[in-house]
Design an enzyme around this catalytic site. Sequence first.
Site, PDB file in Angstrom:
ATOM      1  N   SER A 119       0.811  -1.206   0.000  1.00 60.79           N
ATOM      2  CA  SER A 119       0.000   0.000   0.000  1.00 60.79           C
ATOM      3  C   SER A 119       0.848   1.260   0.000  1.00 60.79           C
ATOM      4  O   SER A 119       0.302   2.366   0.015  1.00 60.79           O
ATOM      5  CB  SER A 119      -0.918   0.003   1.232  1.00 60.79           C
ATOM      6  OG  SER A 119      -0.160  -0.150   2.412  1.00 60.79           O
ATOM      7  N   HIS A 140      -2.632  -2.902  -5.839  1.00 59.01           N
ATOM      8  CA  HIS A 140      -3.035  -2.515  -4.489  1.00 59.01           C
ATOM      9  C   HIS A 140      -4.554  -2.538  -4.353  1.00 59.01           C
ATOM     10  O   HIS A 140      -5.245  -1.631  -4.809  1.00 59.01           O
ATOM     11  CB  HIS A 140      -2.484  -1.119  -4.160  1.00 59.01           C
ATOM     12  CG  HIS A 140      -2.890  -0.628  -2.809  1.00 59.01           C
ATOM     13  ND1 HIS A 140      -3.069   0.705  -2.528  1.00 59.01           N
ATOM     14  CD2 HIS A 140      -3.161  -1.300  -1.642  1.00 59.01           C
ATOM     15  CE1 HIS A 140      -3.436   0.844  -1.265  1.00 59.01           C
ATOM     16  NE2 HIS A 140      -3.501  -0.355  -0.714  1.00 59.01           N
ATOM     17  N   GLU A 152      -5.412   0.060  -7.239  1.00 56.31           N
ATOM     18  CA  GLU A 152      -4.342   0.893  -7.796  1.00 56.31           C
ATOM     19  C   GLU A 152      -3.349  -0.021  -8.519  1.00 56.31           C
ATOM     20  O   GLU A 152      -2.861  -0.992  -7.949  1.00 56.31           O
ATOM     21  CB  GLU A 152      -3.612   1.652  -6.686  1.00 56.31           C
ATOM     22  CG  GLU A 152      -4.402   2.816  -6.115  1.00 56.31           C
ATOM     23  CD  GLU A 152      -3.630   3.589  -5.066  1.00 56.31           C
ATOM     24  OE1 GLU A 152      -3.554   4.815  -5.173  1.00 56.31           O
ATOM     25  OE2 GLU A 152      -3.112   2.956  -4.113  1.00 56.31           O
ATOM     26  N   ASN A 190      -2.858   6.228  -0.145  1.00 46.03           N
ATOM     27  CA  ASN A 190      -2.287   6.421   1.185  1.00 46.03           C
ATOM     28  C   ASN A 190      -1.459   7.689   1.323  1.00 46.03           C
ATOM     29  O   ASN A 190      -1.222   8.157   2.434  1.00 46.03           O
ATOM     30  CB  ASN A 190      -1.461   5.205   1.582  1.00 46.03           C
ATOM     31  CG  ASN A 190      -2.358   4.083   2.067  1.00 46.03           C
ATOM     32  OD1 ASN A 190      -3.358   4.320   2.724  1.00 46.03           O
ATOM     33  ND2 ASN A 190      -2.018   2.853   1.729  1.00 46.03           N
TER      34      ASN A 190
END
Length: 283
Positions: A119, A140, A152, A190
């Site tokens: 992540s 991800h 992702e 993130n």
Amino acid sequence: MNIKNVMVIGAGQMGSGIAEVFAMKGYHVFLCDQTVAQAETGKESIAKRLGRLVEKGVQSQEEIDAALERLETVGTLDTAAKADIVIEAATEHVDTKKQIFIAVDQYVKNETILATNTSSLPITDLASVTTSPERVIGMHFMNPVPRMKLVEIIRGLATDDNVFLAVNDLAHKLEKVPVTVEDFPGFVSNRILMPMINEAIFTLYEGVASAEDIDTVMKLGMNHPMGPLTLADFIGLDTCLAIMNVLHEGFGDDKYRPCPLLKKYVQAGWFGRKTGRGFFVYE
């Protein structure tokens, strides 16, 4: 590229969720952990989640049984030789992930895709320990995997175009929405989410408001479905800290420095829901 057999390494919350999604879509899945017993625990959690779908009338028992039949638990990495794609979903620590890629690399077929569910960690760095960095890519998934649509897709510096196209197509076949992201620490999700959570922790640390009130402000004032501190507990405070460290080290900017309170909770073993205590207490 015809993908039929999938290996997921890591039978925890993310790994079991990824395995569940693939099994439900008709793929044969090898769910791997350090021991078969740990992998079986992951499969049991999948069976419980799928059982609730039967209770709600969303899926038939026959469909669930068929999906579980396609899910095979293993405790050794040599099973990677049977996989068309290997998805690493271990803990968010660069050395752990690199060790897995080094080990898997000796077993996989030349055309096998090596994907990581990291992540935050740079794909180019993880790919560098393999003999074929061109077949390494980031995939991800979001938590909880069966419910969240986003994936992702992150290319490393050497990732081959055909590998990218195959993984992008695979995400569509899983009925996910793939978004292509450049290989920077934290990617998009993130890089934005974790500093917000970290700032919420600073707000608690500085005594601006209680944990409950901070979450209420964000839910009722910003229309977030879950407050940032509840979300941090759900993700795992150890994971939040690991990602903040990646952002801080990767960008060298103090705006990403982890809150001391987050560090203290992790040192105490208060990781959130999975340990029964974080910013809130869970029975």
